[in-house]
Design a protein around this motif. Structure first.
Motif, mmCIF file in Angstrom:
data_model
loop_
_atom_site.group_PDB
_atom_site.id
_atom_site.type_symbol
_atom_site.label_atom_id
_atom_site.label_comp_id
_atom_site.label_asym_id
_atom_site.label_seq_id
_atom_site.Cartn_x
_atom_site.Cartn_y
_atom_site.Cartn_z
ATOM 1 N N PHE A 1 2.675 7.336 -7.292
ATOM 2 C CA PHE A 1 3.775 6.465 -6.932
ATOM 3 C C PHE A 1 5.069 7.014 -7.503
ATOM 4 O O PHE A 1 5.092 7.713 -8.518
ATOM 5 N N SER A 2 6.154 6.720 -6.829
ATOM 6 C CA SER A 2 7.449 7.230 -7.272
ATOM 7 C C SER A 2 8.559 6.335 -6.770
ATOM 8 O O SER A 2 8.420 5.645 -5.756
ATOM 9 N N ARG A 3 9.674 6.381 -7.507
ATOM 10 C CA ARG A 3 10.886 5.696 -7.074
ATOM 11 C C ARG A 3 12.055 6.219 -7.894
ATOM 12 O O ARG A 3 11.944 6.347 -9.121
ATOM 13 N N ALA A 4 13.138 6.548 -7.217
ATOM 14 C CA ALA A 4 14.387 6.959 -7.868
ATOM 15 C C ALA A 4 14.154 8.079 -8.880
ATOM 16 O O ALA A 4 14.674 8.046 -9.996
ATOM 17 N N GLY A 5 13.344 9.066 -8.513
ATOM 18 C CA GLY A 5 13.117 10.204 -9.395
ATOM 19 C C GLY A 5 12.075 9.976 -10.467
ATOM 20 O O GLY A 5 11.766 10.892 -11.239
ATOM 21 N N LYS A 6 11.524 8.793 -10.565
ATOM 22 C CA LYS A 6 10.485 8.497 -11.544
ATOM 23 C C LYS A 6 9.140 8.447 -10.833
ATOM 24 O O LYS A 6 9.051 8.030 -9.685
ATOM 25 N N SER A 7 8.093 8.878 -11.528
ATOM 26 C CA SER A 7 6.797 8.940 -10.868
ATOM 27 C C SER A 7 5.678 8.691 -11.866
ATOM 28 O O SER A 7 5.868 8.705 -13.082
ATOM 29 N N GLY A 8 4.501 8.458 -11.342
ATOM 30 C CA GLY A 8 3.322 8.234 -12.169
ATOM 31 C C GLY A 8 2.070 8.377 -11.331
ATOM 32 O O GLY A 8 2.123 8.501 -10.105
ATOM 33 N N ARG A 9 0.925 8.322 -11.994
ATOM 34 C CA ARG A 9 -0.348 8.503 -11.300
ATOM 35 C C ARG A 9 -1.430 7.724 -12.020
ATOM 36 O O ARG A 9 -1.467 7.680 -13.251
ATOM 37 N N LEU A 10 -2.299 7.105 -11.249
ATOM 38 C CA LEU A 10 -3.468 6.412 -11.773
ATOM 39 C C LEU A 10 -4.677 6.807 -10.943
ATOM 40 O O LEU A 10 -4.556 7.159 -9.764
ATOM 41 N N ASN A 11 -5.834 6.762 -11.555
ATOM 42 C CA ASN A 11 -7.093 6.910 -10.835
ATOM 43 C C ASN A 11 -7.680 5.519 -10.635
ATOM 44 O O ASN A 11 -7.416 4.594 -11.411
ATOM 45 N N PHE A 12 -8.472 5.360 -9.584
ATOM 46 C CA PHE A 12 -9.073 4.060 -9.352
ATOM 47 C C PHE A 12 -10.536 4.181 -8.956
ATOM 48 O O PHE A 12 -10.969 5.165 -8.370
ATOM 49 N N ARG A 13 -11.284 3.157 -9.306
ATOM 50 C CA ARG A 13 -12.618 2.927 -8.766
ATOM 51 C C ARG A 13 -12.605 1.507 -8.210
ATOM 52 O O ARG A 13 -12.256 0.557 -8.913
ATOM 53 N N PHE A 14 -12.940 1.381 -6.944
ATOM 54 C CA PHE A 14 -12.839 0.127 -6.222
ATOM 55 C C PHE A 14 -14.217 -0.145 -5.633
ATOM 56 O O PHE A 14 -14.706 0.629 -4.808
ATOM 57 N N TYR A 15 -14.867 -1.214 -6.045
ATOM 58 C CA TYR A 15 -16.233 -1.437 -5.597
ATOM 59 C C TYR A 15 -16.567 -2.923 -5.638
ATOM 60 O O TYR A 15 -15.861 -3.729 -6.244
ATOM 61 N N GLY A 16 -17.655 -3.263 -4.946
ATOM 62 C CA GLY A 16 -18.066 -4.654 -4.924
ATOM 63 C C GLY A 16 -18.815 -4.985 -3.657
ATOM 64 O O GLY A 16 -19.237 -4.108 -2.901
ATOM 65 N N ASN A 17 -18.950 -6.281 -3.421
ATOM 66 C CA ASN A 17 -19.632 -6.793 -2.237
ATOM 67 C C ASN A 17 -18.584 -7.222 -1.210
ATOM 68 O O ASN A 17 -17.603 -7.862 -1.566
ATOM 69 N N PHE A 18 -18.798 -6.865 0.043
ATOM 70 C CA PHE A 18 -17.797 -7.184 1.059
ATOM 71 C C PHE A 18 -17.561 -8.690 1.174
ATOM 72 O O PHE A 18 -16.509 -9.120 1.624
ATOM 73 N N LYS A 19 -18.514 -9.494 0.761
ATOM 74 C CA LYS A 19 -18.334 -10.947 0.781
ATOM 75 C C LYS A 19 -18.004 -11.481 -0.614
ATOM 76 O O LYS A 19 -18.187 -12.662 -0.882
ATOM 77 N N ASN A 20 -17.540 -10.606 -1.492
ATOM 78 C CA ASN A 20 -17.149 -10.931 -2.862
ATOM 79 C C ASN A 20 -18.387 -11.003 -3.779
ATOM 80 O O ASN A 20 -19.480 -11.261 -3.297
ATOM 81 N N PRO A 21 -18.184 -10.749 -5.075
ATOM 82 C CA PRO A 21 -16.949 -10.370 -5.763
ATOM 83 C C PRO A 21 -16.549 -8.911 -5.494
ATOM 84 O O PRO A 21 -17.357 -8.103 -5.041
ATOM 85 N N VAL A 22 -15.281 -8.603 -5.818
ATOM 86 C CA VAL A 22 -14.724 -7.265 -5.697
ATOM 87 C C VAL A 22 -14.065 -6.898 -7.026
ATOM 88 O O VAL A 22 -13.430 -7.739 -7.654
ATOM 89 N N ARG A 23 -14.215 -5.649 -7.431
ATOM 90 C CA ARG A 23 -13.644 -5.207 -8.709
ATOM 91 C C ARG A 23 -12.851 -3.920 -8.504
ATOM 92 O O ARG A 23 -13.281 -3.010 -7.787
ATOM 93 N N LEU A 24 -11.694 -3.845 -9.163
ATOM 94 C CA LEU A 24 -10.836 -2.667 -9.111
ATOM 95 C C LEU A 24 -10.517 -2.238 -10.539
ATOM 96 O O LEU A 24 -9.910 -2.990 -11.298
ATOM 97 N N ASP A 25 -10.949 -1.035 -10.899
ATOM 98 C CA ASP A 25 -10.687 -0.480 -12.228
ATOM 99 C C ASP A 25 -9.634 0.611 -12.106
ATOM 100 O O ASP A 25 -9.783 1.544 -11.305
ATOM 101 N N LEU A 26 -8.567 0.515 -12.901
ATOM 102 C CA LEU A 26 -7.490 1.495 -12.910
ATOM 103 C C LEU A 26 -7.491 2.226 -14.238
ATOM 104 O O LEU A 26 -7.562 1.599 -15.308
ATOM 105 N N THR A 27 -7.425 3.555 -14.192
ATOM 106 C CA THR A 27 -7.371 4.367 -15.397
ATOM 107 C C THR A 27 -6.208 5.336 -15.306
ATOM 108 O O THR A 27 -5.750 5.682 -14.212
ATOM 109 N N THR A 28 -5.724 5.785 -16.443
ATOM 110 C CA THR A 28 -4.631 6.746 -16.462
ATOM 111 C C THR A 28 -5.141 8.123 -16.067
ATOM 112 O O THR A 28 -6.353 8.353 -15.978
ATOM 113 N N ALA A 29 -4.210 9.041 -15.852
ATOM 114 C CA ALA A 29 -4.594 10.407 -15.488
ATOM 115 C C ALA A 29 -5.415 11.077 -16.587
ATOM 116 O O ALA A 29 -6.149 12.034 -16.328
#
Length: 278
Positions: free
Chosen positions: A68-96
Motif C-alpha cells: 500500500f502507498s500514498r503520497a510517497g509513503k508505503s508499507g507491506r503486510l503479509n496475510f493468511r485468510f482462511y475459514g468456512n465460507f458460511k463463517n467463521p472467517v479469520r484474517l491474520d496480518l503479519t509484518t514483512a
C-alpha cells in the motif's frame, strides 16, 4: 539507501479489503458504440453462469501479501485468510519481517480484532462499522472479502443491471438499485476486469493475472488493486488459494488471545485509529 517513511495506519486502512483493502477515482468508460441488448446480456449471463459453477468447498485458505502507498509513503503486510465460507472467517496480518500485526475474526454475529502490540481485544456487532472504528473502513464484511479474493463475485454482483456500454475489451455494466455496487466491467468472455462501488469514498477493484485455481470453474485473479479518490493504493497478491473439503474445526478459527488481554468495545473507543503504524 533512503528508507520509506512510516505509514500512518489511517492510510493503510483507507486503502484496505477488506478484507482486506487505494489510488485515484475510477475513470468512467468513455463513449463508445452501444452494444446490442443481446450482446451485453449474453456476456453478463455467461459471467453469472461461470460464477454459479464456482460452488465453493465448505472452507478455504488464502495467503499472500498486500502493498500500500500514498503520497510517497508505503508499507507491506503479509496475510493468511482462511475459514468456512458460511463463517467463521479469520484474517491474520503479519509484518514483512514476520511479526504479528493484527488478528481479525468474523462469525456472522460479531467482529473481533486482537492487537498484539496493545494486548487488547476489540469487539463490535457489525464488521464494517467495527473495522471502521478500528481504523479500517472496509466496503465488505470479511466473508464478502473472501468471496471477492477467491473469485466468487457472483455472491456480490446483482442478477441484472440497469444499462451496459461497450468499452475496450468488453462491456461496462451499471447498477442502479444495488446499495453498494455501482458497476462491473467484464471482458468478452465474461471475466471480471473492474468492480466499482458507491459511498463518500467510491472504491474500485481491478482484477489481473488470472490463473486456474483448484475447485474453481473460472480463472481467479492473483492480483487485485483497490483504489479510492483519496490518493492511496492497495495491491493484493494472492500467492496460494486452496479449497478445503471439510469445515475448519472451531478451535482453528479462534484468535490467539492471551488470558491477560484487555477486552474492549469498539463503540467505546475514540476517533484515533487503533492499528499500529508500520
Amino acid at each position: 539507501m533512503r528508507r520509506h517513511a512510516r505509514l500512518p495506519v489511517r492510510f493503510f486502512l483507507m486503502a484496505a479489503l477488506a478484507l482486506l483493502a487505494t489510488g485515484c477515482a475510477a475513470p468512467r468508460p468513455g463513449p463508445g458504440p452501444a452494444p446490442t441488448a443481446d450482446e451485453a446480456r449474453v456476456v453478463y449471463k455467461n459471467f453469472l453462469a461461470n460464477q454459479a459453477k464456482n460452488q465453493p468447498a465448505p472452507a478455504f485458505s488464502l495467503a499472500g501479501s498486500m502493498s500500500f502507498s500514498r503520497a510517497g509513503k508505503s508499507g507491506r503486510l503479509n496475510f493468511r485468510f482462511y475459514g468456512n465460507f458460511k463463517n467463521p472467517v479469520r484474517l491474520d496480518l503479519t509484518t514483512a519481517f514476520g511479526g504479528a500485526y493484527a488478528h481479525l475474526r468474523e462469525d456472522g454475529e460479531e467482529f473481533t480484532a486482537f492487537l498484539p502490540d496493545k494486548n487488547a481485544v476489540y469487539r463490535h456487532a457489525d464488521t464494517r462499522q467495527g473495522a471502521a472504528r478500528l481504523g479500517m473502513p472496509l466496503p465488505f464484511t470479511l466473508r464478502e472479502m473472501a468471496a471477492l479474493v477467491s473469485g466468487r463475485l457472483g455472491e456480490l454482483a446483482p442478477p441484472d443491471y440497469a444499462s451496459a456500454k461497450k468499452v475496450a475489451g468488453g462491456y461496462a455494466y451499471a447498477f442502479s438499485k444495488d446499495p453498494r455496487l455501482s458497476g462491473l466491467t467484464l471482458d468478452f468472455a465474461g471475466n471480471p476486469r473492474h468492480l466499482t462501488g458507491r459511498g463518500v469514498e467510491p472504491w474500485r477493484v481491478d482484477f489481473e493475472d488470472e490463473e486456474p485455481a483448484p475447485g474453481m470453474a473460472a480463472p481467479v485473479a492473483r492480483r487485485l488493486t483497490l483504489t479510492t479518490p483519496g490518493g492511496a493504493s492497495l495491491v493484493l497478491r494472492v500467492k496460494s488459494l486452496a479449497p478445503r473439503e471439510t469445515p475448519y474445526p472451531a478451535a482453528d478459527l479462534e484468535l490467539p488471545i492471551p488470558p491477560t488481554a484487555d477486552v474492549r468495545s469498539l463503540d467505546a473507543t475514540g476517533g484515533e485509529p487503533l492499528l499500529p503504524d508500520l
